[in-house]
Design an enzyme around this catalytic site. Structure first.
Site, PDB file in Angstrom:
ATOM      1  N   ASN A 148       0.890  -1.029   0.026  1.00  0.00           N
ATOM      2  CA  ASN A 148      -0.071   0.127   0.086  1.00  0.00           C
ATOM      3  C   ASN A 148       0.915   1.180   0.074  1.00  0.00           C
ATOM      4  OD1 ASN A 148       0.715  -0.643   2.714  1.00  0.00           O
ATOM      5  ND2 ASN A 148      -1.144   0.442   3.639  1.00  0.00           N
ATOM      6  N   GLU A 208       0.368   5.231   0.544  1.00  0.00           N
ATOM      7  CA  GLU A 208      -0.640   6.363   1.153  1.00  0.00           C
ATOM      8  C   GLU A 208      -0.251   7.986   0.455  1.00  0.00           C
ATOM      9  OE1 GLU A 208      -0.803   5.644   5.299  1.00  0.00           O
ATOM     10  OE2 GLU A 208      -2.220   3.745   4.754  1.00  0.00           O
ATOM     11  N   CYS A 242      -4.355   1.072  -2.386  1.00  0.00           N
ATOM     12  CA  CYS A 242      -4.029  -0.422  -1.827  1.00  0.00           C
ATOM     13  C   CYS A 242      -3.016  -1.396  -2.213  1.00  0.00           C
ATOM     14  CB  CYS A 242      -5.480  -1.241  -1.743  1.00  0.00           C
ATOM     15  SG  CYS A 242      -6.804  -0.541  -0.612  1.00  0.00           S
ATOM     16  N   GLU A 273      -3.356  -4.034  -3.320  1.00  0.00           N
ATOM     17  CA  GLU A 273      -3.761  -4.729  -4.550  1.00  0.00           C
ATOM     18  C   GLU A 273      -3.526  -3.842  -5.647  1.00  0.00           C
ATOM     19  OE1 GLU A 273      -5.267  -4.496  -1.480  1.00  0.00           O
ATOM     20  OE2 GLU A 273      -6.172  -6.352  -0.967  1.00  0.00           O
ATOM     21  N   CYS A 312     -10.173  -5.302   0.672  1.00  0.00           N
ATOM     22  CA  CYS A 312     -11.375  -4.638   0.878  1.00  0.00           C
ATOM     23  C   CYS A 312     -12.056  -4.729  -0.417  1.00  0.00           C
ATOM     24  CB  CYS A 312     -10.952  -3.088   0.861  1.00  0.00           C
ATOM     25  SG  CYS A 312     -10.359  -2.332  -0.501  1.00  0.00           S
ATOM     26  N   CYS A 329     -11.126  -3.591  -3.715  1.00  0.00           N
ATOM     27  CA  CYS A 329     -10.114  -4.332  -4.062  1.00  0.00           C
ATOM     28  C   CYS A 329     -10.498  -5.777  -4.595  1.00  0.00           C
ATOM     29  CB  CYS A 329      -8.849  -4.492  -3.229  1.00  0.00           C
ATOM     30  SG  CYS A 329      -8.127  -2.998  -3.095  1.00  0.00           S
TER      31      CYS A 329
HETATM   32  N1  THU Z   1      -5.392  -1.496   2.529  1.00  0.00           N
HETATM   33  C1  THU Z   1      -4.774  -2.364   1.349  1.00  0.00           C
HETATM   34  O1  THU Z   1      -3.742  -2.019   1.088  1.00  0.00           O
HETATM   35  N2  THU Z   1      -5.600  -3.274   1.073  1.00  0.00           N
HETATM   36  C2  THU Z   1      -6.689  -3.561   1.472  1.00  0.00           C
HETATM   37  O2  THU Z   1      -7.453  -4.349   0.824  1.00  0.00           O
HETATM   38  C3  THU Z   1      -7.389  -3.036   2.642  1.00  0.00           C
HETATM   39  C4  THU Z   1      -6.783  -1.806   3.044  1.00  0.00           C
HETATM   40  C5  THU Z   1      -4.503  -0.465   3.164  1.00  0.00           C
HETATM   41  C6  THU Z   1      -4.935   0.929   2.823  1.00  0.00           C
HETATM   42  C7  THU Z   1      -4.498   1.795   3.741  1.00  0.00           C
HETATM   43  O3  THU Z   1      -3.250   2.232   3.347  1.00  0.00           O
HETATM   44  C8  THU Z   1      -4.397   0.985   5.181  1.00  0.00           C
HETATM   45  O4  THU Z   1      -4.469  -0.380   4.523  1.00  0.00           O
HETATM   46  C9  THU Z   1      -5.498   1.312   5.955  1.00  0.00           C
HETATM   47  O5  THU Z   1      -6.549   1.118   5.530  1.00  0.00           O
END
Ligand code: THU
Length: 143
Positions: free
Chosen positions: A45, A47, A56, A58, A89, A92
Site C-alpha cells: 500500500n 498512502e 491499496c 492490491e 477490501c 479491491c
Molecule cells: N489496505 C490495503 O492495502 N488493502 C486492503 O485491501 C485493505 C486496506 C490499506 C489501505 C491503507 O493504506 C491501509 O490499509 C489502512 O486502511
C-alpha cells in the site's frame, strides 16, 4: 495448472509489505499473487497526504501484473505487518475479479476461498457484453 505454494506466496506478500508507504495509517499491507503462467506478482500500500488517493496493496499488485507481462491471477494472499492474513477490501475484490482466472483462490481469514465466493454475483465484463455495453475488443491483451 501451476502449483500453488501458499507459504512462498505469503513470503512474497510479506516482503512487499516491508516496502509499504503508510505513514498516515501506520498499517502496512503486502499482497502477492500467482499468475496463470507461473509468475509471482506483488504490491504494497502507498498512502497519500490526500487520504483518498491512497493505493491499496492490491492496486500495486495489479500494476506489477501488467508491468511484468499481464495475464490472469490464479492465487492471491495479503498480509499485515504482523503477517496476519488480511481480506482485500470491497473495492479491491472488484479490482482482483477483473484480472482473476475463473476460480482464483484467495487465502482468507476463513480458509481458502474462490474469488466468486468473496465477491458473489460480481459485476464484470460479461455484464457489459450482455447488456449492450462496450466490453472491450482487446481483452486478454491489455493493449
Ligand atoms: N489496505 C490495503 O492495502 N488493502 C486492503 O485491501 C485493505 C486496506 C490499506 C489501505 C491503507 O493504506 C491501509 O490499509 C489502512 O486502511
Amino acid at each position: 495448472m501451476v502449483e500453488i505454494k501458499w507459504d512462498s506466496l505469503r513470503a512474497a506478500a510479506s516482503e512487499a509489505m516491508l516496502k509499504s508507504y503508510s505513514p498516515y495509517s501506520n498499517f502496512a499491507v503486502g499482497a502477492a499473487a500467482l499468475t496463470a503462467d507461473g509468475r509471482v506478482v506483488a504490491g504494497c500500500n502507498i498512502e497519500n497526504a490526500s487520504y483518498g488517493v491512497t493505493l491499496c496493496a492490491e492496486c500495486s499488485l495489479v500494476s506489477d501484473l501488467f508491468r511484468t507481462g499481464g495475464g490472469t491471477l490464479v492465487a492471491f494472499t495479503c498480509v499485515d505487518k504482523s503477517n496476519n492474513i488480511l481480506m482485500p477490501c470491497g473495492r479491491c475484490r472488484q479490482l482482483l475479479f477483473e484480472h482473476s482466472a475463473p476460480g482464483m483462490l484467495l487465502e482468507t481469514i476463513s480458509g481458502i476461498r474462490t474469488i466468486e465466493q468473496v465477491l458473489p454475483d460480481a459485476f464484470g465484463r460479461s455484464d457489459l457484453a450482455q447488456r449492450g455495453g462496450n466490453a472491450g475488443e482487446d481483452l486478454g491483451e491489455g493493449l
